[in-house]
Write a protein that holds these residues in place. Sequence first.
Motif, PDB file in Angstrom:
ATOM      1  N   GLY A   1      38.030 -39.578 -12.342  1.00  0.00           N
ATOM      2  CA  GLY A   1      38.261 -39.521 -13.789  1.00  0.00           C
ATOM      3  C   GLY A   1      39.536 -40.246 -14.170  1.00  0.00           C
ATOM      4  N   SER A   2      40.611 -39.913 -13.497  1.00  0.00           N
ATOM      5  CA  SER A   2      41.916 -40.467 -13.826  1.00  0.00           C
ATOM      6  C   SER A   2      41.958 -42.006 -13.852  1.00  0.00           C
ATOM      7  N   PRO A   3      41.399 -42.700 -12.837  1.00  0.00           N
ATOM      8  CA  PRO A   3      41.453 -44.176 -12.888  1.00  0.00           C
ATOM      9  C   PRO A   3      40.600 -44.774 -14.010  1.00  0.00           C
ATOM     10  N   ALA A   4      39.686 -43.984 -14.546  1.00  0.00           N
ATOM     11  CA  ALA A   4      38.818 -44.499 -15.610  1.00  0.00           C
ATOM     12  C   ALA A   4      39.343 -44.132 -16.998  1.00  0.00           C
ATOM     13  N   THR A   5      40.543 -43.564 -17.041  1.00  0.00           N
ATOM     14  CA  THR A   5      41.152 -43.296 -18.357  1.00  0.00           C
ATOM     15  C   THR A   5      41.797 -44.584 -18.859  1.00  0.00           C
ATOM     16  N   VAL A   6      42.025 -44.623 -20.149  1.00  0.00           N
ATOM     17  CA  VAL A   6      42.792 -45.713 -20.748  1.00  0.00           C
ATOM     18  C   VAL A   6      44.249 -45.263 -20.734  1.00  0.00           C
ATOM     19  N   ALA A   7      45.126 -46.131 -20.259  1.00  0.00           N
ATOM     20  CA  ALA A   7      46.539 -45.734 -20.083  1.00  0.00           C
ATOM     21  C   ALA A   7      47.263 -45.714 -21.428  1.00  0.00           C
ATOM     22  N   GLN A   8      46.860 -44.758 -22.224  1.00  0.00           N
ATOM     23  CA  GLN A   8      47.371 -44.684 -23.575  1.00  0.00           C
ATOM     24  C   GLN A   8      48.835 -44.273 -23.633  1.00  0.00           C
ATOM     25  N   THR A   9      49.268 -43.558 -22.586  1.00  0.00           N
ATOM     26  CA  THR A   9      50.642 -43.053 -22.582  1.00  0.00           C
ATOM     27  C   THR A   9      51.577 -43.980 -21.810  1.00  0.00           C
ATOM     28  N   GLY A  10      51.076 -45.172 -21.448  1.00  0.00           N
ATOM     29  CA  GLY A  10      51.866 -46.049 -20.589  1.00  0.00           C
ATOM     30  C   GLY A  10      52.807 -47.004 -21.296  1.00  0.00           C
ATOM     31  N   GLY A  11      52.623 -47.225 -22.589  1.00  0.00           N
ATOM     32  CA  GLY A  11      53.566 -48.086 -23.307  1.00  0.00           C
ATOM     33  C   GLY A  11      53.049 -49.458 -23.682  1.00  0.00           C
ATOM     34  N   ARG A  12      51.924 -49.898 -23.096  1.00  0.00           N
ATOM     35  CA  ARG A  12      51.406 -51.214 -23.482  1.00  0.00           C
ATOM     36  C   ARG A  12      49.954 -51.131 -23.950  1.00  0.00           C
ATOM     37  N   TYR A  13      49.645 -50.012 -24.536  1.00  0.00           N
ATOM     38  CA  TYR A  13      48.334 -49.853 -25.171  1.00  0.00           C
ATOM     39  C   TYR A  13      48.546 -49.988 -26.676  1.00  0.00           C
ATOM     40  N   PHE A  14      47.953 -51.021 -27.269  1.00  0.00           N
ATOM     41  CA  PHE A  14      48.162 -51.275 -28.695  1.00  0.00           C
ATOM     42  C   PHE A  14      46.840 -51.238 -29.458  1.00  0.00           C
ATOM     43  N   GLY A  15      45.856 -50.586 -28.863  1.00  0.00           N
ATOM     44  CA  GLY A  15      44.538 -50.548 -29.477  1.00  0.00           C
ATOM     45  C   GLY A  15      44.463 -49.501 -30.575  1.00  0.00           C
ATOM     46  N   PHE A  16      43.604 -49.739 -31.535  1.00  0.00           N
ATOM     47  CA  PHE A  16      43.386 -48.784 -32.625  1.00  0.00           C
ATOM     48  C   PHE A  16      44.740 -48.291 -33.142  1.00  0.00           C
ATOM     49  N   VAL A  17      44.833 -47.032 -33.524  1.00  0.00           N
ATOM     50  CA  VAL A  17      46.168 -46.522 -33.878  1.00  0.00           C
ATOM     51  C   VAL A  17      46.329 -45.205 -33.123  1.00  0.00           C
ATOM     52  N   ASP A  18      46.380 -45.316 -31.797  1.00  0.00           N
ATOM     53  CA  ASP A  18      46.451 -44.122 -30.953  1.00  0.00           C
ATOM     54  C   ASP A  18      47.871 -43.932 -30.456  1.00  0.00           C
ATOM     55  N   GLY A  19      48.464 -42.834 -30.757  1.00  0.00           N
ATOM     56  CA  GLY A  19      49.847 -42.604 -30.316  1.00  0.00           C
ATOM     57  C   GLY A  19      49.927 -42.180 -28.862  1.00  0.00           C
ATOM     58  N   GLY A  20      51.132 -42.117 -28.355  1.00  0.00           N
ATOM     59  CA  GLY A  20      51.366 -41.568 -27.021  1.00  0.00           C
ATOM     60  C   GLY A  20      51.583 -40.072 -27.145  1.00  0.00           C
ATOM     61  N   VAL A  21      52.293 -39.502 -26.171  1.00  0.00           N
ATOM     62  CA  VAL A  21      52.491 -38.056 -26.235  1.00  0.00           C
ATOM     63  C   VAL A  21      53.931 -37.686 -25.886  1.00  0.00           C
ATOM     64  N   ILE A  22      54.514 -36.882 -26.749  1.00  0.00           N
ATOM     65  CA  ILE A  22      55.893 -36.425 -26.544  1.00  0.00           C
ATOM     66  C   ILE A  22      55.882 -35.330 -25.470  1.00  0.00           C
ATOM     67  N   PRO A  23      56.733 -35.464 -24.440  1.00  0.00           N
ATOM     68  CA  PRO A  23      56.681 -34.495 -23.336  1.00  0.00           C
ATOM     69  C   PRO A  23      56.755 -33.035 -23.794  1.00  0.00           C
ATOM     70  N   ALA A  24      57.657 -32.724 -24.714  1.00  0.00           N
ATOM     71  CA  ALA A  24      57.798 -31.324 -25.144  1.00  0.00           C
ATOM     72  C   ALA A  24      56.516 -30.820 -25.804  1.00  0.00           C
ATOM     73  N   ALA A  25      55.847 -31.726 -26.537  1.00  0.00           N
ATOM     74  CA  ALA A  25      54.615 -31.331 -27.212  1.00  0.00           C
ATOM     75  C   ALA A  25      53.478 -31.159 -26.200  1.00  0.00           C
ATOM     76  N   LEU A  26      53.471 -32.035 -25.194  1.00  0.00           N
ATOM     77  CA  LEU A  26      52.466 -31.918 -24.134  1.00  0.00           C
ATOM     78  C   LEU A  26      52.654 -30.602 -23.378  1.00  0.00           C
ATOM     79  N   ALA A  27      53.904 -30.303 -23.053  1.00  0.00           N
ATOM     80  CA  ALA A  27      54.192 -29.063 -22.314  1.00  0.00           C
ATOM     81  C   ALA A  27      53.810 -27.843 -23.147  1.00  0.00           C
ATOM     82  N   ALA A  28      54.113 -27.899 -24.448  1.00  0.00           N
ATOM     83  CA  ALA A  28      53.769 -26.776 -25.332  1.00  0.00           C
ATOM     84  C   ALA A  28      52.248 -26.615 -25.400  1.00  0.00           C
TER      85      ALA A  28
END
Length: 480
Positions: A73-100
């Motif tokens: 599953g993991s290798p077939a994800t889109v690396a949206q949280t990696g910093g060079r994904y500029f597709g659509f208008v999809d944000g990354g994830v703030i660590p504190a929000a992810l942890a919460a």
Amino acid sequence: MVRDLREKMLQEMEHKELFEQVQKYGFAYVDQVRERNVFPTDDAIADLAVFTESLPQASGDAAEILALLHRYGSPATVAQTGGRYFGFVDGGVIPAALAARLLSDYWDQNTALYDMSPLASRLEEICEMWLRELLGLPEKVVAGFVSGSSLAIFCGLAAARYRIFQNNHWNINKKGFRGAPAVRIVAGRQAHGTVSKALALLGFGLDNIAWVDTDREGRIIPEKIPELDEKTILVLQAGNVCSGSFDRFEELCTKANKAKTWVHIDGAFGLWAAASSTLRHLTRGIEIANSFSLDGHKTLNTPYDNGIVLCDDKDALTQALHASGSYISHSGNRDGMFYTPEMSKRARSVELWAALKYLGKEGVDELVSGLHHRALQFKDELKEAGFHILNDVVFNQVVVACDTDELTSQTMKHLQQSGECWAGGAVWAGKTVIRISVCSWVTTERDITRSVTAFVAARQKAAGYRNTEQNVSGDRERSW
Ligand SMILES: *Cc1c(COP(=O)(O)O)cnc(C)c1O
């Protein structure tokens, strides 16, 4: 058998190896996401075949199931949280929000009623208050926490529909559309597809909408707005999905206000400009609109899914989304379900609260203006490299083209295959374009430069391909 299964699950809860393992998998993902292919490789996608099987007969092994997800599953994800994904208008994830979010998943709260989760109810109240303050909206504005802007738009327009009909002595909930007074919808031609969807779902009929012409940035041309009245809903936009442009709210909202027209602002990602000291000018005048839709999961970088409807007419919103049942206990406290179409829903307020609490006003400002600055950098460097920029980069979106449509689409294809970065396509002002959305906090100046290098390499490949083709057909003229 049932007892065995329960025994197995109790042990899984007790031993926690499962959760420890998942945490390791998650950490491994985080550690490599910035350097891996932004879009999954063909091999990774082909490997997804392992998931195709008939539904298992018997209960499986939890560790094996998670290992399968991690491995394939993991290798077939889109690396949206990696910093060079500029597709659509999809944000990354703030660590504190992810942890919460992770913590709230252990709680598994249902936020329909206060009595189901006093905590979620309280955090909804706090988020509502903070959002009003952050966006500069009046005290009377209330919030509903939904899955995204699609639903938030639906809610805002449902409130508008309820209020306008009610003002005309027509209870739409009871009577429906048959014999109802005519209500008019006015929206820009560049309104988002989800606006049309919501209007269709609400029974307005797309053929009945007065579509207003837009300018080259996708903004409504104020002079083209038809006469407004108290039986009209005007839909405006903060952040065009291609250009990132904003309608002229001050002028349009003032005009609508005078005519007692309901204004809904679709601000999925753009409304956050109101929270930035340097970009606030883009949203001047929004405070007199009636309803708003925005996402936490885009510009604010909360985990998916996180959308918000804001409405200055609590009665209209809650009546429009009304539900009742003998077992539904009004607590006198905030019962989340009355602000949303759903009844049962997860506690989205937890990660929204965590993101806002973590960032604070300054952090939100820094996040939003940072996206803008990196979009400007993208624009400058692409221009320098000979690409055409077709929009005024007022926010986080950049519309890019090569010399010809053909070269643009081939460049995009090679760019997407490069694994270096990812951007999607669109048609803008009749041209094939590549659409860049900078909306992750992770993206650095180096990520932008590296991505521009990938753009140049992709164009080179595309040109080579094109020239070979032209050579074959005997046409040697270079087109860029
Ligand atoms: C993304 C977007 C939507 C839809 O929002 P979802 O959260 O995907 O449902 C609506 N309008 C605009 C302008 C958007 O960018």
